[in-house]
Design a protein around this motif. Structure first.
Motif, PDB file in Angstrom:
ATOM      1  N   LEU A   1       5.880  42.415  50.056  1.00  9.08           N
ATOM      2  CA  LEU A   1       6.154  41.779  50.040  1.00  9.08           C
ATOM      3  C   LEU A   1       6.027  41.488  48.890  1.00  9.08           C
ATOM      4  O   LEU A   1       6.940  40.170  48.764  1.00  9.08           O
ATOM      5  CB  LEU A   1       4.528  41.228  50.129  1.00  9.08           C
ATOM      6  CG  LEU A   1       4.616  39.622  50.412  1.00  9.08           C
ATOM      7  CD1 LEU A   1       5.642  39.254  51.984  1.00  9.08           C
ATOM      8  CD2 LEU A   1       3.249  38.923  50.454  1.00  9.08           C
TER       9      LEU A   1
ATOM     10  N   LEU B   1      -2.358  30.527  48.712  1.00 11.14           N
ATOM     11  CA  LEU B   1      -1.929  31.131  49.905  1.00 11.14           C
ATOM     12  C   LEU B   1      -3.149  31.783  50.687  1.00 11.14           C
ATOM     13  O   LEU B   1      -2.377  31.186  52.357  1.00 11.14           O
ATOM     14  CB  LEU B   1      -1.627  32.827  49.456  1.00 11.14           C
ATOM     15  CG  LEU B   1       0.107  33.139  49.210  1.00 11.14           C
ATOM     16  CD1 LEU B   1      -0.174  34.560  48.122  1.00 11.14           C
ATOM     17  CD2 LEU B   1       0.182  32.856  49.469  1.00 11.14           C
TER      18      LEU B   1
ATOM     19  N   ARG C   1       3.106  33.281  44.144  1.00 14.08           N
ATOM     20  CA  ARG C   1       2.721  33.838  44.572  1.00 14.08           C
ATOM     21  C   ARG C   1       3.492  32.684  45.809  1.00 14.08           C
ATOM     22  O   ARG C   1       3.803  33.422  46.788  1.00 14.08           O
ATOM     23  CB  ARG C   1       1.591  34.335  45.083  1.00 14.08           C
ATOM     24  CG  ARG C   1       1.466  35.501  44.171  1.00 14.08           C
ATOM     25  CD  ARG C   1       1.766  36.881  44.055  1.00 14.08           C
ATOM     26  NE  ARG C   1       2.069  37.840  43.673  1.00 14.08           N
ATOM     27  CZ  ARG C   1       3.042  38.410  41.913  1.00 14.08           C
ATOM     28  NH1 ARG C   1       3.664  37.338  42.483  1.00 14.08           N
ATOM     29  NH2 ARG C   1       2.439  39.496  41.438  1.00 14.08           N
TER      30      ARG C   1
ATOM     31  N   VAL D   1       5.981  33.684  48.524  1.00 12.71           N
ATOM     32  CA  VAL D   1       5.976  33.231  50.150  1.00 12.71           C
ATOM     33  C   VAL D   1       6.863  32.340  51.113  1.00 12.71           C
ATOM     34  O   VAL D   1       7.364  33.065  52.340  1.00 12.71           O
ATOM     35  CB  VAL D   1       4.363  33.592  50.180  1.00 12.71           C
ATOM     36  CG1 VAL D   1       4.487  32.876  51.906  1.00 12.71           C
ATOM     37  CG2 VAL D   1       3.261  35.027  49.828  1.00 12.71           C
TER      38      VAL D   1
ATOM     39  N   LEU E   1       3.011  36.351  57.950  1.00 15.91           N
ATOM     40  CA  LEU E   1       3.411  37.190  56.783  1.00 15.91           C
ATOM     41  C   LEU E   1       3.662  38.705  56.634  1.00 15.91           C
ATOM     42  O   LEU E   1       3.591  39.698  56.490  1.00 15.91           O
ATOM     43  CB  LEU E   1       2.292  37.350  55.719  1.00 15.91           C
ATOM     44  CG  LEU E   1       2.100  36.257  55.221  1.00 15.91           C
ATOM     45  CD1 LEU E   1       0.594  35.899  53.672  1.00 15.91           C
ATOM     46  CD2 LEU E   1       2.934  34.842  54.554  1.00 15.91           C
TER      47      LEU E   1
END
Length: 344
Positions: free
Chosen positions: A34, A79, A319, A323, A336
């Protein structure tokens, strides 16, 4: 020992893997990729890698290992807030699934990366491993659930240990700019402002990622009887700070910088101090880093890198922005998961 490290390409994993290898252990990594490309320096990870989402781990993937070090998961509160359901799916349910798969595969040791975030709104009195859980975010709550569900799996053939890490900081090839010490130092260098987004009163325990990695190594190499079914706060009791004191350290280290409290900032409901003496008493583990040393390391690394504000606040180091950019670009879905598996 032959060790599987999940999330080995992440912020901590990039530091932990070489440490384990230098201690003579054979490491295999497992990561879904990721955060590939989110590099401060290109990571040097010379180990076999399984490109796999932890939600898809089965016993067959874990055959032949002496230990699983489980780092993988949604890494922070923003997140987690983006997709709370996904946080529980990954940090809780998938982590429990990895533990079950490890037990079914005959892996004797399972070391889970928990967090002091599970203490949540605990006030300003130091709290040890017997303290009550009071998480205030999906991230913190997910860590509570893993300990709750994995602890009963412990038996003569399967030994879990939970490392409740303090808030991490420090230089890594996969740098995170969204951690408080890293963030304050980056803003100080690139803007001259040590920008506090709270009123500076919350307490937080802080620990360098090299010390986190050393703690995992110490637990893995410890006699099983010492760590079986145990939880340890990871950090140093003296390394609890109010955020204003961290800001003062940064302002002292970074030339020509000054503290600024963001307009409208109030107290953060995440406020906790932790007692980390148990891991020292039982395993002889002591941290080697202080926050001041970490800020000095970060400042020198940022300066040598030529870090700019645009780069520091980009998706490379933040982060949640990374994403969101992958979701907006159609590379991953809101759970995700990659829409196509080509993440080599």
């Amino acid at each position: 020992m032959k060790v599987l490290v999940t999330g080995h390409e992440g912020y901590i994993g990039c530091v932990l893997v070489p440490l384990f290898q230098s201690a003579g252990h054979e490491v295999v990594g497992l990561d879904n990729g990721l955060f590939r490309g989110c590099d401060f320096d290109p990571p040097v990870l010379d180990c076999e890698t399984l490109t796999l989402d932890i939600r898809d781990v089965e016993p067959k993937h874990l055959q032949g290992f002496d230990a699983v070090v489980h780092l993988a998961g949604i890494s922070n509160d923003p997140l987690g807030d983006l997709n709370p359901r996904g946080t529980y799916d990954i940090n809780h349910e998938a982590s429990v699934q990895v533990a079950r798969a490890a037990k079914a595969a005959g892996v004797p040791r399972f070391i889970h990366s928990s967090s002091c975030s599970l203490y949540g709104a605990a006030g300003d009195a130091p709290i040890d491993e017997t303290g009550a859980f009071n998480p205030v975010t999906p991230y913190g709550e997910s860590k509570v659930f893993v300990e709750r569900d994995v602890t009963p799996m412990a038996d003569d053939s399967f030994s879990p240990t939970f490392l409740r890490n303090s808030t991490a900081y420090g230089v890594s090839p996969r740098l995170r700019g969204d951690l408080v010490v890293n963030n304050l130092t980056g803003y100080a260098l690139t803007t001259g402002e040590v920008l506090l987004k709270s009123d500076g009163t919350p307490w937080r325990p802080l620990v360098h990622i090299r010390d986190i990695s050393r703690a995992f190594l110490a637990v893995m190499e410890a006699d099983r009887s010492l760590v079986h079914g145990k939880a340890y706060n990871v950090g140093a009791t003296k390394e609890n700070y109010q955020m204003i004191d961290v800001a003062r350290i940064v302002a002292d280290v970074v030339p020509d910088s000054h503290i600024k409290i963001e307009e409208g900032a109030g107290p953060d409901k995440r406020c906790y101090r932790v007692d980390c003496d148990l891991i020292t008493r039982e395993l002889g583990f002591e941290c080697e880093w202080t926050v001041r040393q970490g800020v000095e390391e970060l400042y020198e690394a940022y300066k040598a890198h030529g870090l700019t504000l645009d780069e520091f606040t980009s998706s490379r180091y933040v982060r949640i922005r990374h994403v969101k950019s992958l979701i907006d670009g159609g590379q991953i879905d809101t759970n995700l998961r990659f829409k196509e598996r080509g993440v080599a």
